[in-house]
Design a protein around this motif. Structure first.
Motif, short mmCIF file in Angstrom:
data_model
loop_
_atom_site.label_atom_id
_atom_site.label_comp_id
_atom_site.label_asym_id
_atom_site.label_seq_id
_atom_site.Cartn_x
_atom_site.Cartn_y
_atom_site.Cartn_z
N SER A 213 0.80 -1.23 0.00
CA SER A 213 0.00 0.00 0.00
C SER A 213 0.83 1.28 0.00
O SER A 213 0.41 2.30 -0.54
N GLU A 214 2.04 1.23 0.59
CA GLU A 214 2.79 2.46 0.80
C GLU A 214 3.96 2.64 -0.15
O GLU A 214 4.33 3.77 -0.44
N LYS A 215 4.54 1.56 -0.65
CA LYS A 215 5.70 1.74 -1.53
C LYS A 215 5.34 2.42 -2.84
O LYS A 215 6.06 3.38 -3.21
N PRO A 216 4.26 2.12 -3.53
CA PRO A 216 3.46 0.90 -3.42
C PRO A 216 4.00 -0.18 -4.37
O PRO A 216 4.76 0.12 -5.29
N MET A 217 3.58 -1.42 -4.12
CA MET A 217 3.98 -2.52 -5.00
C MET A 217 2.74 -3.12 -5.65
O MET A 217 1.78 -3.47 -4.96
N ARG A 218 2.77 -3.22 -6.97
CA ARG A 218 1.67 -3.83 -7.71
C ARG A 218 1.89 -5.34 -7.80
O ARG A 218 2.96 -5.84 -7.48
N VAL A 219 0.88 -6.04 -8.25
CA VAL A 219 1.03 -7.49 -8.42
C VAL A 219 2.13 -7.78 -9.43
O VAL A 219 2.89 -8.75 -9.29
N GLU A 220 2.26 -6.92 -10.45
CA GLU A 220 3.33 -7.11 -11.43
C GLU A 220 4.70 -7.01 -10.78
O GLU A 220 5.65 -7.72 -11.16
#
Length: 251
Positions: A213-220
């Protein structure tokens, strides 16, 4: 008083004495010196449940190259103040455990008859733990901007002074409780400790949630990172010399 001027040692002390002092292991323990911190396994299971009391005490008493021991309970009998600190810190940990045992969530998880059995013991022992917990109380402001500040923030409120007779009585009752091989509350602590896996698993998944949520990191991003993890990382280039004459002779 004039020995520092007229004594045999020079200013700063004898060289060998200074060396011995620097190598002496300290008895002031920091949080990372504690037995709990030494035994925690952040990405697996702690070995705590594989140790006998004799082996545990041997390891705690041995300390490491910096700390003389990992609990003030190991202090020599000539140092009763530090032994008392060890008892008080033990009580503080148990007060915190009781607080969470009494939560609605825990009560909902445990069968009524088992909860009642533990609660009966806890209601007897909590005043003992609180009496022996001679801590400094809480900080008024909780700055959770850093992990250091978050750890330093205390959850308890300042406690009233206790009398010496109260402390003596509580110490006797605490010793009697610790002398038991097992009890409902002790068994509860053993089960819920889960070789530290519930706590470390909880921390790990919270950090991962924060990354999403904060970095954020996607599923990809997750997929790309894990595909990379399947292969060896590229070998790093050998470090070059700190300086060279290349810049002088280049055309």
């Amino acid at each position: 008083m004039a020995e520092g001027l007229f004594g045999a040692s020079s200013f700063g002390g004898n060289a060998s004495e200074t060396q011995n002092t620097s190598q002496a292991r300290r008895t002031k323990l920091y949080p990372y010196d504690s037995t709990a911190m030494q035994l925690i396994e952040p990405y697996g299971e702690s070995v705590i449940n594989n140790l006998t009391k004799a082996k545990l005490w041997e390891a705690v008493s041995k300390g490491n190259h910096k700390a003389q021991y990992h609990s003030h309970l190991c202090a020599p009998t000539s140092d009763q103040w530090h032994i008392g600190a060890g008892i008080s810190l033990t009580a503080a940990a148990l007060v915190a455990a009781v607080k969470h045992f009494k939560s609605d969530n825990v009560k909902a998880l445990i069968k009524d008859e088992l909860y009642a059995k533990i609660e009966e013991e806890v209601n007897v022992m909590l005043p003992v733990f609180e009496t022996l917990n001679l801590g400094k109380g809480s900080q008024d402001q909780r700055d959770t901007g850093t992990l250091r500040q978050a750890k330093r923030a205390k959850m308890s409120t300042p406690k009233p002074d206790v009398t010496e007779p109260q402390v003596i009585k509580a110490a006797q009752e605490f010793h009697a409780w610790l002398s038991k091989e097992q009890s409902p509350f002790q068994s509860f602590l053993f089960i819920t400790a889960a070789s530290n896996t519930f706590f470390t698993g909880h921390v790990a998944e919270l950090v991962a949630r924060a990354a999403v949520s904060e970095k954020p990191m996607r599923v990809e991003d997750f997929v790309t990172a894990m595909k990379a993890r399947l292969h060896k990382p590229p070998e790093s280039q050998p470090a070059g010399a700190a300086s060279s004459a290349t810049g002088l002779f280049e055309s």
